[in-house]
Design an enzyme around this catalytic site. Structure first.
Site: not given
Length: 400
Positions: A377, A381
């Site tokens: 992450h 995203d």
């Protein structure tokens, strides 16, 4: 001037290597370019060549020692140098690098020329396949006591297993309480895998998303084309992932070592997780975006065969930018894969199951597949990761 032989660094994620054996003993002549010692990394066994010609003055670590990259492991005295002087100069470093053995008797080392004579062919002493050497290490079998049955007397996996079974039969009977649990040494490849997976979880922000895909077009495509050449669903997935990585370059990237820059790779080097008896290995199909499905099928099959035979080379397992792991053949639908350290994504592939599904407004029998994408992450995203997964599904269904 004496030349220090250091532990090399193979790839961005390598931090240390384990010395499996030295091919030369102290006092023996060494030629530049010939194998000097063998090191086991988290990926493969690799022979390190001598950087210079001369005489091996001293080895600074014992076989089996784990050494950080860049650390000197041996010293070669050049032709004009006095070997004993060089060895004496480095002997203090060796003493500091070795663990203490309180139960071991202290003996004086034999003269250099005597050592060399006692080991006329140190490399031939362990004429064994890489798989056999790894298994012997796991089972605690002494290769010196095994007579190989392979070509040229080479020790095979079967020889090691036979020796281990024979040793077990010779063990004296033990009490019932001692039989309550089996104990297996936590070392070798299993320990390396554990350390890397633990490192991966603690050095990245991992999250997994999953999708069930209708892959009926892919199954129909394979049924038609498999008459022309042999290929698997994994080959089709490599083909699809490589092309999807070109559409979504942030998934084909990694943070540099100091974490200050994102390095985006221009080629899709797709790793394929292969399960072996002694652990997991990830050979790499390089430049997958430029290869046809047929080319990928041939290359992946060859890599799989080399992996199971223990014949992978360093270039076969380095440079990966993304990994695929397939548990479908074990009846698994979905799972949570862990990132290969340094990579941004890994795709978990489940089994293909025919079942009722809504297709064009009606209930129909369709081939369904769960895909699980774990990604870092920090690098991207959820939305772009989901778009990448959608591209993989689309390209998998249009493999032509």
């Amino acid at each position: 001037m004496a030349v220090e032989v250091t532990m090399p660094k193979f790839g961005l994620t390598m931090r240390e290597g384990t010395i499996q054996r030295f091919f030369k003993a102290s006092g023996e002549r060494v030629n530049a370019g010939e194998p000097l010692y063998e090191v086991e990394t988290e990926k493969v066994l690799y022979e390190v060549e001598a950087p210079a010609s001369g005489t091996l003055a001293i080895t600074l670590f014992d076989e089996g020692a784990t050494v950080e990259c860049g650390t000197a492991v041996a010293v070669i005295a050049e032709v004009s140098e006095d070997v004993a002087t060089v060895a004496a100069r480095y002997s203090q470093i060796k003493s500091a690098s070795q663990p203490a053995h309180r139960d071991s008797p202290v003996t004086s080392p034999p003269p250099a020329n005597q050592t060399a004579a006692a080991n006329p062919s140190r490399r031939d002493r362990h004429a064994a396949s890489p798989v056999a050497r790894k298994l012997a290490s796991e089972l605690g079998v002494d290769l010196d006591k095994i007579e190989g049955t392979g070509p040229g007397g080479r020790i095979t996996r079967e020889d090691v297993e036979r020796s281990a079974k024979s040793a077990t039969k010779m063990q004296p009977a033990i009490s019932a309480s001692a039989q309550s649990a089996d104990r297996v040494a936590f070392r070798g490849v299993r320990k390396v895998i554990a350390e890397r997976m633990h490192q991966s979880l603690h050095s990245s922000a991992q999250i997994t998303i999953a999708a069930e895909a209708d892959v009926t077009p892919a199954t129909e495509f394979r049924a038609r084309l498999s008459r022309e050449f042999d290929f698997s669903y994994t080959d089709m997935m490599i083909h699809a992932v490589a092309r999807a990585l070109m559409r979504h370059p942030r998934m084909n990237a990694r943070l540099n070592e100091n974490g200050a820059e994102i390095v985006v790779f221009v080629n899709a080097n797709v790793g394929i997780a292969v399960a072996l008896d002694e652990g997991l290995i990830v050979p790499v199909v390089s430049r997958g975006e430029s290869k046809s499905l047929r080319e990928i099928a041939v290359e992946s099959r060859a890599l799989g065969e080399k992996a199971r035979a223990g014949n992978l080379k360093l270039e076969d397992v380095t440079g990966g930018t993304f990994t695929i792991t397939n548990l479908g053949m074990f009846g698994i639908d979905a799972f949570t894969p862990i990132l290969n350290p340094g990579e941004t994504g890994i795709l978990g592939v489940g089994r293909i199951v025919e079942k009722p599904a809504v297709y064009r407004g009606e209930i129909a029998k369709r081939a369904m597949l769960w895909l699980s994408l774990t990604f870092d992450h920090r690098m991207l995203d959820g939305a772009p990761a989901a778009q990448f997964l959608q591209s993989v599904i689309e390209l998998f269904n249009s493999a032509a």
